[in-house]
Design an enzyme around this catalytic site. Structure first.
Site, PDB file in Angstrom:
ATOM      1  N   ARG A  84       0.903  -1.417   0.394  1.00 32.75           N
ATOM      2  CA  ARG A  84      -0.247   0.041  -0.245  1.00 32.75           C
ATOM      3  C   ARG A  84       0.792   1.105  -0.121  1.00 32.75           C
ATOM      4  NH1 ARG A  84      -2.406   1.043   4.300  1.00 32.75           N
ATOM      5  NH2 ARG A  84      -0.968  -0.429   5.604  1.00 32.75           N
TER       6      ARG A  84
ATOM      7  N   LYS B 188      -8.519  -2.437   2.248  1.00 31.69           N
ATOM      8  CA  LYS B 188      -7.839  -1.476   3.045  1.00 31.69           C
ATOM      9  C   LYS B 188      -8.472  -0.454   2.733  1.00 31.69           C
ATOM     10  CE  LYS B 188      -5.161  -4.455   5.847  1.00 31.69           C
ATOM     11  NZ  LYS B 188      -6.574  -5.173   6.267  1.00 31.69           N
TER      12      LYS B 188
ATOM     13  N   HIS C 206     -10.054  -4.890  13.424  1.00 35.94           N
ATOM     14  CA  HIS C 206      -8.528  -6.000  12.412  1.00 35.94           C
ATOM     15  C   HIS C 206      -8.281  -6.843  13.316  1.00 35.94           C
ATOM     16  CE1 HIS C 206      -4.028  -5.347  10.335  1.00 35.94           C
ATOM     17  NE2 HIS C 206      -5.102  -5.613   9.618  1.00 35.94           N
TER      18      HIS C 206
ATOM     19  N   SER D 115       1.684  -7.943  12.270  1.00 32.21           N
ATOM     20  CA  SER D 115       2.321  -8.734  11.474  1.00 32.21           C
ATOM     21  C   SER D 115       3.040  -9.455  12.554  1.00 32.21           C
ATOM     22  CB  SER D 115       3.031  -7.919  10.292  1.00 32.21           C
ATOM     23  OG  SER D 115       3.796  -9.038   9.022  1.00 32.21           O
TER      24      SER D 115
ATOM     25  N   LYS E 166      -1.066 -14.381  13.990  1.00 27.25           N
ATOM     26  CA  LYS E 166      -2.502 -14.089  14.062  1.00 27.25           C
ATOM     27  C   LYS E 166      -3.064 -14.966  12.794  1.00 27.25           C
ATOM     28  CE  LYS E 166      -3.719 -10.228  12.712  1.00 27.25           C
ATOM     29  NZ  LYS E 166      -4.934 -10.110  10.928  1.00 27.25           N
ATOM     30  N   THR E 167      -2.768 -14.889  11.912  1.00 27.84           N
ATOM     31  CA  THR E 167      -3.508 -16.461  10.908  1.00 27.84           C
ATOM     32  C   THR E 167      -3.044 -17.297  10.980  1.00 27.84           C
ATOM     33  OG1 THR E 167      -3.191 -14.273   9.363  1.00 27.84           O
ATOM     34  CG2 THR E 167      -3.380 -16.811   8.700  1.00 27.84           C
TER      35      THR E 167
ATOM     36  N   ASP F 102      -8.599 -11.628   8.582  1.00 25.56           N
ATOM     37  CA  ASP F 102      -7.840 -10.304   9.278  1.00 25.56           C
ATOM     38  C   ASP F 102      -9.341  -8.791   9.292  1.00 25.56           C
ATOM     39  OD1 ASP F 102      -6.467  -8.499   8.811  1.00 25.56           O
ATOM     40  OD2 ASP F 102      -7.285  -7.672   6.859  1.00 25.56           O
TER      41      ASP F 102
ATOM     42  N   ARG G 158       1.738 -12.319  -2.046  1.00 21.78           N
ATOM     43  CA  ARG G 158       0.790 -12.648  -1.647  1.00 21.78           C
ATOM     44  C   ARG G 158       0.129 -13.300  -1.886  1.00 21.78           C
ATOM     45  NH1 ARG G 158      -0.998  -9.923   3.281  1.00 21.78           N
ATOM     46  NH2 ARG G 158       0.009  -8.315   3.926  1.00 21.78           N
TER      47      ARG G 158
END
Length: 527
Positions: free
Chosen positions: A54, A196, A215, A233, A237-238, A252, A316
């Protein structure tokens, strides 16, 4: 769709309109247009150009009533005048006029009470594929009556040649006109701007309705117990929310309204650098037909080299959530029973698991802390503290305390347990201690989810004043209170106080004025 709908957006001499194409049709267009390569497992792979992430410095909101009274203006949310937006809208319109266009209609939000309808317009087939993956795909009957609440014109091939005259950051522009329900993108092809961008808009709309956008990842157990996982990051989390014994709601972006927790999205967007089928089989196996890879290196007969970061470390994949076998079909669940804040503390100071009071939860939510390992300096790699309000500061149009206040109210209303889990270092900082084992972290998470942690007797640490269990299952008790895991207690005390100072300095921006102050529930030196 009727051409008049696109003409009302200021587009002229429109060619063919490819409206809500199927996956097979989109992939055929991508291949025929030369936009992608096909991998051995059937996924398509695209390059996003010079932008492989981004461009937060190129994101602006139009300075217009009444949104300008709600938006927290500053480094995250920058203003652009209505006149400049109008100029750049023409640039985007001219770029998309006279072209064949891809139009994709989707929902953001699986809760009927909170969802928004979004229309994306692009001249690039793979960008249509990306949003089809990432958002919730309407049924055929829903598409027949679809009316968009918000429109994104992605004119990625256009640039702003007058950016210096306009006082903007670069020739790239990602602009949001809240009142007119439209966003325009130019100069960057990166798909994540669309994902986003709508997340930012949900973070504007929902709090004004008393709903909390988050988030975080979320899953639900067989007895209907919902858990939320917040973390920046690298905190896990994932990985930690993907559990064979619990159904994934999403990885997410979520909302929390009067009916419970709901996914904003209909897909996942996972990092794939160094992806290994043994350590992350769910993601690895999700990369098949309809998945869309970004900026990976392909060799031989469509083989993907996940270890090659020569294009970017931010390689990604987007894929529909259906590619994850154990997911919640309706992407919704009840009010959460447990909330887990994940941090990877590379200083080795925070405990592997702490039970937080509501006020402590507000403090650590606003702090949004983790520590990343920096580059090498004179042969020594040092950790760097990172703070991101509400674990997603870049996407918060409103003041962070608005979201914290909503979280506190919902914790109270639904009696939610909140925990801080450190997936970082123990027995010393980076280079001295060791990374918390995934086995011990999983044991901490499982004790939270099955409720057994509540049976523990708790100690309170010094300075951070965190409540830590004295014993917890088969975990070595010495690591539960981090000071006990350090050989050099004096060095631990010094490191702990240094980290406490970083927290205190970061939190100072929330003190004073009209916002609630939770600093008394954070670290206090000498306590």
């Amino acid at each position: 769709m009727h051409l008049t709908e696109l003409e009302e957006l200021g587009l002229k001499n429109i060619g063919k309109v490819h409206h809500n194409l199927s996956y097979d049709e989109l992939i055929q267009h991508e291949l025929e247009n030369g936009e992608c390569a096909q991998t051995k497992k059937g996924a398509t792979a695209v390059d996003t150009g010079i932008f492989t992430g981004r461009s937060p410095k190129d994101k602006y909101f139009v300075d217009r009533d009444p949104s300008n009274k709600y938006i927290a203006w500053g480094d995250v949310n920058k203003k652009v005048s209505a006149d400049i937006f109008a100029e750049l809208l023409v640039v985007a319109q001219e770029q998309l006029s006279g072209k064949d266009l891809y139009v994709t209609d989707v929902f953001c939000g699986s809760s009927a009470a909170s969802k928004r309808s979004v229309r994306f317009v692009s001249e690039i087939a793979w960008q249509s594929h990306f949003v089809k993956n990432m958002f919730i795909r309407p049924t055929a009957s829903e598409l027949e009556v679809f009316k968009s609440n918000f429109t994104v014109l992605n004119a990625c091939k256009a640039v702003n040649d007058k950016w210096e005259e306009h006082g903007l950051n670069s020739e790239v522009f990602v602009l949001f006109d809240v009142e007119n329900n439209i966003a325009i993108i130019g100069g960057t092809w990166y798909g994540g701007e669309m994902k986003k961008g709508i997340f930012s808009m949900m973070n504007y709309w929902l709090p004004l309705e008393g709903k909390l956008p988050m988030h975080c990842s979320a899953n639900v157990g067989k007895r209907g117990d919902t858990a939320l996982f917040f973390g920046l990051s690298g905190t896990g989390k994932t990985t930690l929310s993907t559990d064979p014994h619990r159904a994934l709601i999403g990885d997410d972006e979520h909302g929390w309204d009067n009916y419970g927790v709901f996914n904003f999205e209909g897909g996942c967007y996972a990092k794939v650098i160094n992806l290994d089928g043994k350590s992350e089989p769910e993601i690895y196996n999700a990369i098949r037909t309809n998945a869309l890879l970004e900026n990976v290196v392909i060799y031989g007969e469509g083989e993907v080299n996940y270890e090659d970061g020569s294009k970017t470390e931010n390689t990604r994949v987007s894929y529909p959530i259906e590619h994850i076998e154990n997911h919640k079909l309706d992407l919704m669940a009840g009010h959460p029973e447990n909330i887990i804040f994940l941090t990877a503390d590379a200083f080795g100071v925070l405990p592997p698991v702490s039970k937080l009071t509501k006020e402590q939860a507000m403090y650590y939510f606003l702090s949004g802390y983790t520590a990343k390992v920096a580059g090498t300096e004179r042969g020594i790699t040092k950790p760097v503290a990172t703070f991101s309000a509400c674990f997603g500061e870049a996407f918060l149009p409103l003041h962070p305390t608005v979201y914290a206040k909503l979280l506190g109210e919902k914790i109270d209303e639904h009696g939610v347990n909140v925990y801080l889990v450190n997936t970082g270092w123990t027995g010393g900082g980076y280079g001295v201690g060791k990374r918390m084992s995934i086995k011990d972290t999983r044991a901490c998470i499982n004790s939270i989810l099955n409720g057994s942690i509540k049976e523990s007797e708790f100690d309170t640490t010094k300075t951070f004043r965190l409540h830590v269990p004295k014993t917890l299952g088969d975990i070595n008790p010495d690591i539960l209170n981090p000071r006990n895991a350090w050989e050099d207690k004096e060095l631990f005390d010094k490191t702990r106080d240094n980290l406490a100072e970083m927290f205190i300095e970061n939190y100072a921006k929330y003190q004073g004025g009209e916002h609630p102050d939770f600093s008394a529930f954070g670290p206090i030196l000498g306590s």
